[in-house]
Design a protein around this motif. Structure first.
Motif, PDB file in Angstrom:
ATOM      1  N   ARG A  65       0.774  -1.097  -0.099  1.00  0.00           N
ATOM      2  CA  ARG A  65       0.079  -0.004  -0.052  1.00  0.00           C
ATOM      3  C   ARG A  65       0.865   1.369   0.062  1.00  0.00           C
ATOM      4  O   ARG A  65       0.532   2.201  -0.713  1.00  0.00           O
ATOM      5  CB  ARG A  65      -0.953  -0.115   1.243  1.00  0.00           C
ATOM      6  CG  ARG A  65      -2.132  -1.117   1.142  1.00  0.00           C
ATOM      7  CD  ARG A  65      -3.099  -1.097   2.257  1.00  0.00           C
ATOM      8  NE  ARG A  65      -4.159  -2.032   2.037  1.00  0.00           N
ATOM      9  CZ  ARG A  65      -5.032  -2.381   2.862  1.00  0.00           C
ATOM     10  NH1 ARG A  65      -4.763  -2.150   4.079  1.00  0.00           N
ATOM     11  NH2 ARG A  65      -6.027  -3.226   2.589  1.00  0.00           N
ATOM     12  N   GLU A  66       2.215   1.043   0.975  1.00  0.00           N
ATOM     13  CA  GLU A  66       2.869   2.417   0.720  1.00  0.00           C
ATOM     14  C   GLU A  66       3.273   2.610  -0.723  1.00  0.00           C
ATOM     15  O   GLU A  66       3.665   3.837  -1.003  1.00  0.00           O
ATOM     16  CB  GLU A  66       4.110   2.245   1.789  1.00  0.00           C
ATOM     17  CG  GLU A  66       3.221   2.524   3.179  1.00  0.00           C
ATOM     18  CD  GLU A  66       4.662   2.403   4.193  1.00  0.00           C
ATOM     19  OE1 GLU A  66       5.636   1.909   3.808  1.00  0.00           O
ATOM     20  OE2 GLU A  66       4.228   2.274   5.242  1.00  0.00           O
ATOM     21  N   ALA A  67       3.730   1.424  -1.353  1.00  0.00           N
ATOM     22  CA  ALA A  67       4.445   1.526  -2.604  1.00  0.00           C
ATOM     23  C   ALA A  67       3.314   2.224  -3.781  1.00  0.00           C
ATOM     24  O   ALA A  67       3.763   3.112  -4.535  1.00  0.00           O
ATOM     25  CB  ALA A  67       4.978   0.064  -3.158  1.00  0.00           C
ATOM     26  N   ALA A  68       2.204   1.736  -3.500  1.00  0.00           N
ATOM     27  CA  ALA A  68       1.253   2.280  -4.433  1.00  0.00           C
ATOM     28  C   ALA A  68       0.668   3.520  -4.083  1.00  0.00           C
ATOM     29  O   ALA A  68       0.427   4.242  -5.093  1.00  0.00           O
ATOM     30  CB  ALA A  68      -0.136   1.277  -4.195  1.00  0.00           C
ATOM     31  N   ALA A  69       1.055   4.100  -2.929  1.00  0.00           N
ATOM     32  CA  ALA A  69       0.438   5.450  -2.348  1.00  0.00           C
ATOM     33  C   ALA A  69       1.343   6.446  -2.940  1.00  0.00           C
ATOM     34  O   ALA A  69       1.363   7.424  -3.272  1.00  0.00           O
ATOM     35  CB  ALA A  69       0.376   5.600  -1.149  1.00  0.00           C
ATOM     36  N   GLY A  70       2.895   5.884  -3.017  1.00  0.00           N
ATOM     37  CA  GLY A  70       3.947   6.659  -3.484  1.00  0.00           C
ATOM     38  C   GLY A  70       3.990   6.791  -4.869  1.00  0.00           C
ATOM     39  O   GLY A  70       4.935   7.706  -5.475  1.00  0.00           O
ATOM     40  N   ALA A  71       3.357   6.038  -5.462  1.00  0.00           N
ATOM     41  CA  ALA A  71       3.367   5.987  -7.127  1.00  0.00           C
ATOM     42  C   ALA A  71       2.445   7.134  -7.859  1.00  0.00           C
ATOM     43  O   ALA A  71       1.580   7.310  -7.336  1.00  0.00           O
ATOM     44  CB  ALA A  71       3.194   4.751  -7.636  1.00  0.00           C
ATOM     45  N   ASP A  72       2.921   7.348  -9.031  1.00  0.00           N
ATOM     46  CA  ASP A  72       2.045   8.312  -9.724  1.00  0.00           C
ATOM     47  C   ASP A  72       1.022   7.500 -10.731  1.00  0.00           C
ATOM     48  O   ASP A  72       0.209   7.942 -11.060  1.00  0.00           O
ATOM     49  CB  ASP A  72       2.726   9.336 -10.366  1.00  0.00           C
ATOM     50  CG  ASP A  72       3.537  10.067  -9.603  1.00  0.00           C
ATOM     51  OD1 ASP A  72       2.891  10.818  -8.778  1.00  0.00           O
ATOM     52  OD2 ASP A  72       4.777  10.045  -9.633  1.00  0.00           O
ATOM     53  N   ALA A  73       1.506   6.383 -11.011  1.00  0.00           N
ATOM     54  CA  ALA A  73       0.880   5.639 -12.045  1.00  0.00           C
ATOM     55  C   ALA A  73       1.116   3.802 -11.814  1.00  0.00           C
ATOM     56  O   ALA A  73       2.077   3.606 -10.863  1.00  0.00           O
ATOM     57  CB  ALA A  73       1.100   5.894 -13.566  1.00  0.00           C
ATOM     58  N   ALA A  74       0.593   3.066 -12.461  1.00  0.00           N
ATOM     59  CA  ALA A  74       0.852   1.755 -12.149  1.00  0.00           C
ATOM     60  C   ALA A  74       0.737   0.800 -13.540  1.00  0.00           C
ATOM     61  O   ALA A  74      -0.026   1.359 -14.322  1.00  0.00           O
ATOM     62  CB  ALA A  74      -0.068   0.990 -11.185  1.00  0.00           C
ATOM     63  N   LEU A  75       1.728   0.127 -13.795  1.00  0.00           N
ATOM     64  CA  LEU A  75       1.915  -0.886 -14.743  1.00  0.00           C
ATOM     65  C   LEU A  75       1.910  -2.177 -14.312  1.00  0.00           C
ATOM     66  O   LEU A  75       2.851  -2.564 -13.523  1.00  0.00           O
ATOM     67  CB  LEU A  75       3.169  -0.499 -15.488  1.00  0.00           C
ATOM     68  CG  LEU A  75       3.405  -1.598 -16.804  1.00  0.00           C
ATOM     69  CD1 LEU A  75       2.533  -1.329 -17.784  1.00  0.00           C
ATOM     70  CD2 LEU A  75       4.935  -1.484 -17.394  1.00  0.00           C
TER      71      LEU A  75
END
Length: 180
Positions: A65-75
């Motif tokens: 969840r922290e990695a996702a929150a820190g991202a601007d987009a996802a692949l």
């Protein structure tokens, strides 16, 4: 130039997976100013269970969840298992969908690509992954697609195929352009 971060989730746990290689390629061809952050701990996530989804959630869940929150987009780079989404990826989607309506990827652009055995390259799994993530909260960019038949690579790393490398570069660039 501002740095944009793209979270990469790989639906295969196998170290030599073609999908892991596609994720490596995405990092290699990402435009300047784009950091590719691959989360390699999907295999550590417990099965989603609302009873443990609280302030004491397991550490791998917190890290995801922290990695996702820190991202601007996802692949999302995934194979197809038995015509559908690999279990580890579906489990990650379930964890990322919570708290309901406010998951860590809410409204962030997301693209789904990958390779699989068979002539269609995993298109069913990719479609199902887009559907599940679309319900979970990210803004799925529907026209960013790559469903690659693994046999078309002749056992080589995807970076050795100029056409595949160009497609991955294009997808990463267009995904970053979707960041609001």
């Amino acid at each position: 130039m501002a740095q944009n971060t793209v979270l990469v989730l790989v639906g295969s746990l196998r170290k030599e997976s073609v999908n892991r290689q596609l994720a490596e390629l995405a990092a290699e061809v990402a435009p300047d100013g784009v950091a590719i952050a691959r989360f390699d701990r999907l295999g550590e996530l417990p099965f989603y269970n609302e009873d443990i989804d609280n302030e004491s959630a397991p550490e791998p869940v917190v890290a995801l969840r922290e990695a996702a929150a820190g991202a601007d987009a996802a692949l999302v780079v995934t194979p197809e298992y038995n015509g559908s989404i690999p279990g580890v990826l579906k489990n990650a989607i379930d964890w990322l969908s919570r708290p309901y309506g406010a998951g860590a990827l809410k409204d962030k652009p997301l693209a789904v690509v990958g390779a699989a055995l068979g002539q269609y390259g995993g298109v069913w799994a990719h479609d199902e992954t887009r559907k599940s993530f679309g319900i979970a909260g990210p803004r799925v960019v529907e026209d960013l697609e790559l469903s690659l038949p693994a046999a078309s690579l002749d056992g080589k790393h995807p970076r050795e195929n100029a056409e595949v490398a160009a497609k991955v570069r294009d997808i990463v660039g267009k995904l970053v352009a979707e960041i609001g």
